[in-house]
Design a protein around this motif. Sequence first.
Motif, PDB file in Angstrom:
ATOM      1  N   HIS A 105      -6.719   1.953  -4.627  1.00 42.59           N
ATOM      2  CA  HIS A 105      -7.824   2.457  -3.813  1.00 42.59           C
ATOM      3  C   HIS A 105      -8.343   3.736  -4.435  1.00 42.59           C
ATOM      4  CE1 HIS A 105      -6.508   0.090  -0.019  1.00 42.59           C
ATOM      5  NE2 HIS A 105      -7.199  -0.626  -0.870  1.00 42.59           N
ATOM      6  N   ASN A 111      -3.585   8.533   0.204  1.00 47.77           N
ATOM      7  CA  ASN A 111      -2.486   8.367   1.157  1.00 47.77           C
ATOM      8  C   ASN A 111      -1.284   9.216   0.788  1.00 47.77           C
ATOM      9  OD1 ASN A 111      -3.921   6.590   2.681  1.00 47.77           O
ATOM     10  ND2 ASN A 111      -2.714   4.772   2.154  1.00 47.77           N
ATOM     11  N   GLU A 126     -12.411   3.142  -0.841  1.00 48.99           N
ATOM     12  CA  GLU A 126     -12.091   3.039   0.577  1.00 48.99           C
ATOM     13  C   GLU A 126     -12.579   4.325   1.239  1.00 48.99           C
ATOM     14  OE1 GLU A 126      -8.125   1.328   2.786  1.00 48.99           O
ATOM     15  OE2 GLU A 126      -7.868   2.979   1.404  1.00 48.99           O
ATOM     16  N   GLU A 129       0.852  -1.189   0.000  1.00 49.63           N
ATOM     17  CA  GLU A 129       0.000   0.000   0.000  1.00 49.63           C
ATOM     18  C   GLU A 129       0.888   1.239   0.000  1.00 49.63           C
ATOM     19  OE1 GLU A 129      -3.277   0.512  -0.009  1.00 49.63           O
ATOM     20  OE2 GLU A 129      -3.818   2.144   1.352  1.00 49.63           O
ATOM     21  N   ASP A 152      -2.763   4.108  -3.468  1.00 47.27           N
ATOM     22  CA  ASP A 152      -3.804   4.876  -2.797  1.00 47.27           C
ATOM     23  C   ASP A 152      -3.465   6.357  -2.954  1.00 47.27           C
ATOM     24  OD1 ASP A 152      -5.350   6.299  -0.942  1.00 47.27           O
ATOM     25  OD2 ASP A 152      -5.590   4.531   0.328  1.00 47.27           O
ATOM     26  N   LYS A 194      -9.856   6.759  -3.060  1.00 46.49           N
ATOM     27  CA  LYS A 194     -10.019   7.475  -1.793  1.00 46.49           C
ATOM     28  C   LYS A 194      -9.551   8.898  -2.054  1.00 46.49           C
ATOM     29  CE  LYS A 194      -7.308   6.822   2.018  1.00 46.49           C
ATOM     30  NZ  LYS A 194      -6.601   5.899   2.941  1.00 46.49           N
TER      31      LYS A 194
HETATM   32 MG    MG Z   1      -5.758   2.636   1.173  1.00 44.37          MG
END
Ligand code: MG
Length: 282
Positions: free
Chosen positions: A205, A181, A251, A152, A178, A207
Amino acid sequence: MKPWSIGVFTSIDAGLGVPLHVAKELGVDTIQIHAPKPTSRTPLHVSKLLAQLSDTGIEATAVFGGFEGESYADIPTTAATVGLVPVGPRAERLEEMKRISDYARAIDCSVVALHLGYVPHDTSSADYQDVVHVTRDLCRYAANHGQNLHLETGQETAPNLVQFISDVGTKNLFVNFDPANMILYGQGDPIEALQILGSLVRSVHCKDAKWSPQPGITWGQEVPLGAGDVGMERYLTTLQAIGYDGPLTIEREIPQEPDRQKSEIGHAVELLNKLRQKLLGY
Ligand code: MG
């Protein structure tokens, strides 16, 4: 699986995802699963989950590991507690990841994933080499199950992650990208990072987040998909440009507010459906 199959991050009894029945109500085709606790990984639990997946027609595309003792309270705490980097629990966590790889195999899932932690930056240091070795050990174990390991994103810049994956040197180590992130942790513009990581990105992801006033020192803020600084159309256009055709796993990490979580994920599904229609034509 069709390209950009829409999915959601789910939890059985651990992690920040939605329950499986909510995934079904949201009408998604795929899920990533946060690995359940060992007591919920028995053969009976496995057959129950396999039956549920079969009944709902939902495909599990990754199993995410997480560990007792991890805390994302703030960036220094995350660095001290998360993943296989902290030395104290490393051996125990490596064993736990291997059991999670066993579980993934039992539910017919060919991807295991995790937050590895903050990899030391001095690539010539013994600490760095130790993290390379433990990751290689886990990759080889997963390879024996025909699995890939996905890291990740968040704790590393994209160039550092490329270097690390090359240093581990197995053929089954990839990235779960992600974009939020990258912003939350202050590790670089997500679109630039995606371009650098390119074909290493094998799951993603969906997000969103807003930058912190002090990126890398304090957390940015996670927000509903489309309301943050990622830019969803730009994100998907870049995924298309790098040739990514895997699932789009939503997410939204607010399990303490389940109604809001479900409603915001519902809006995220609509947004992704609209953008997929625009970019891929279905
Ligand atoms: Mg994530």
